[in-house]
Write an enzyme that holds these catalytic residues in place. Structure first.
Site: not given
Ligand code: ATP
Ligand code: MG
Length: 524
Positions: A73, A75, A218
């Site tokens: 996907d 983002d 992260d």
């Protein structure tokens, strides 16, 4: 197309950047090409840019484009506030409880647009923490408002004007936060950011700049930004070097980041499995002390992570990494316990082979189901539950169902299993004894069962491992392949009671036909 960029990967990399400022890698020096970016993502990026906002691709998609994989996907990160994004796109809805995100929807393709955030926290879609009442009210109001603007929505947006006002003032507040000085922002943060006793972030509502946004991500490899304004990549954290070294490095203090969001331990395992990267020593060291914090994560989120780990095409490797890191047992304590007590068991072989089959299906673009996955994961616990019964009951359908229910109930303590899936698992197990026992005309009706295919897959897998008679699996396999006339012949030709129960050679309590039932159904 992506392949042609692989050449860049071997080039030596310039290294570290001053803390706080990004290294800007111009288009000529990186492999990310617009031709590999989804047209819808490009549309969103350009529209934001034309409206005067910053617009970047960020996260896994940039990482994947650099290593030549097709992103799952795309983002987008921007300095536009969610309401500003919404105004730019008619096909946009705001989602997220803890933190508002914009989804720009093109049919099935959804481009997630996140406003830069100042604090470290996962996106709300990742963590369904219940919202405060006032957040909920704002969300409902904004959704009502959103519906009014949305071409495809039902027309039930009462009080949409009030909602618009509420959303606007919320946006103004947020804009105020974003534009405030660092000190004021820190003050706002204490109001908007909530942690639990273990340091887990429960709520986080502070907008920020890209300089701040990067620190909440992260891993360094997930923190690269692709700028649509000049097609450069911004790298604050030496992420590009880590991609080239196939190294997973957490941003910031490792223990703090795991405490804020223990799911990052699972994400590390997933990226190791999926990308073949290695978590560095610093990121690995605290996992044994901190992994139990996963027990405090909402089970629904752990279900999502489980699906990503095992249904994304790298399930075998995920299983290996999770076990090596002691994380599998936190997600599925009973399954881990079974595996530990029965090293090298057929049940372990079945689980691995089932995951291998699932990975192959993903590679071939065939559908995979969480129901089959949970049937695999719970095989050991179901066997263990059956083994607590007297041996003469082990093959009773009722005993199998009770064991199944017990295993499901136990597993739900950690990882929520949606009802639909739990029922599916139950049916798959209930059908095992029928598949092994029913060889008469009723076989044809079994073929019509909605769960037949899943149950047959489990039977075939059990047979391949030696946990069910191979000739029975073969018989069902043929039955499915032949014409209706041949089916009739097969059923008629079936001698009564030939369905031998080869057994598994292991007292795993695996579901088998009840003997009494065999003779009855054979005559039916
Ligand atoms: P995938 O290929 O599975 O989509 P991804 O890296 O894109 O991997 P997503 O879950 O789509 O992962 O999240 C997008 C980005 O959001 C990540 O790359 C990361 O920058 C950030 N992110 C997601 N989850 C977290 C988290 N729990 N903590 C910090 N940052 C996160
Ligand atoms: Mg992603």
């Amino acid at each position: 197309m992506l392949k042609s960029f692989r050449a860049h990967l071997n080039e030596p990399l310039p290294v570290a950047v001053a803390h706080g400022a990004p290294r800007v890698i111009p288009r000529a020096e990186h492999p990310v090409s617009r031709s590999d970016i989804s047209p819808n993502a490009l549309r969103v990026l350009y529209r934001l840019k034309e409206a005067g906002f910053q617009a970047f691709l960020v996260g896994g998609c940039v990482r994947d484009l650099i290593i030549g994989r097709h992103p799952k996907d795309f983002d987008v990160a921007t300095d536009a506030l969610p309401d500003e994004v919404r105004r730019l796109f008619r096909n946009c809805r705001l989602v997220g409880r803890r933190f508002r995100l914009a989804h720009v929807v093109y049919g099935r393709d959804v481009i997630e647009v996140a406003t830069f955030r100042a604090a470290s926290a996962p996106p709300p879609s990742e963590d369904p923490v219940p919202a405060r009442e006032e957040d909920e009210a704002e969300l409902l109001a904004a959704e009502a408002d959103d519906d009014e603007l949305d071409d495809e929505s039902d027309d039930d947006a009462d009080d949409a004007d009030d909602a618009d006002d509420a959303a606007d003032s919320a946006a103004e507040d947020a804009r105020g936060n974003a534009l405030n000085s660092a000190a004021a922002n820190a003050g706002a943060a204490s109001v908007h950011r909530v942690q639990d006793d273990h340091g887990r972030l429960l709520r986080d509502n502070v907008y920020g700049t890209i300089d701040e946004d990067v620190w909440r991500r992260d891993f360094t490899v997930n923190a690269l930004y692709y700028n649509i304004a000049d097609f450069s990549i911004w790298d604050y954290v030496d992420g590009l070097a880590d991609i080239h070294a196939k190294r997973l490095r957490l941003i910031g203090d490792v223990e703090t980041r795991y405490r804020e969001d223990p799911v990052r331990m699972l994400r590390a395992a997933r990226f190791e499995a999926k990308l073949g990267f290695s978590l560095d020593a610093e990121g690995s060291a605290p996992i044994p002390q901190l992994r139990q914090l996963l027990a405090g994560v909402p089970p629904a989120r752990l279900f999502d992570e489980t699906a990503k780990l095992f249904l994304g095409g790298h399930g075998v490797e995920s299983f290996r990494v999770l076990r090596a890191r002691g994380l599998f047992g936190v997600l599925f304590p009973a399954a881990e316990q079974y595996l530990l007590q029965h090293p090298g068991s057929l049940v372990e072989a079945l689980l691995v082979q089932g995951l291998r089959n699932t990975d192959s299906r993903v590679a071939e673009d065939k559908p995979v189901t969480p129901t089959f996955l949970f049937a695999l994961l719970l095989y050991g616990p179901i066997a263990a539950a059956i083994e607590t019964l007297p041996q003469q009951r082990w093959h009773e359908p009722q005993a199998i169902l009770e064991a199944c229910d017990r295993a499901l109930r136990d597993a739900q303590q950690r990882v929520s299993i949606p009802r639909r899936i739990a029922l599916g698992v139950r049916e798959m197990y209930a059908l095992q004894s029928r598949l092994e026992g029913q060889r008469g005309r009723r076989s044809l009706r079994l073929l019509e069962q909605p769960r037949f295919r899943a149950a047959f897959d489990l039977l075939a897998l059990r047979a391949a491992i030696g946990l069910a008679p191979a000739e029975i699996a073969q018989w069902w396999n043929t039955l499915q392949a032949v014409s209706p006339e041949e089916r009739e012949q097969m059923v008629a030709a079936m001698p009564q009671g030939t369905a031998g129960n080869a057994g598994g050679g292991e007292s795993t309590g695996t579901p088998r036909r009840r003997r009494r039932r065999r003779s009855r159904s054979g005559g039916g």
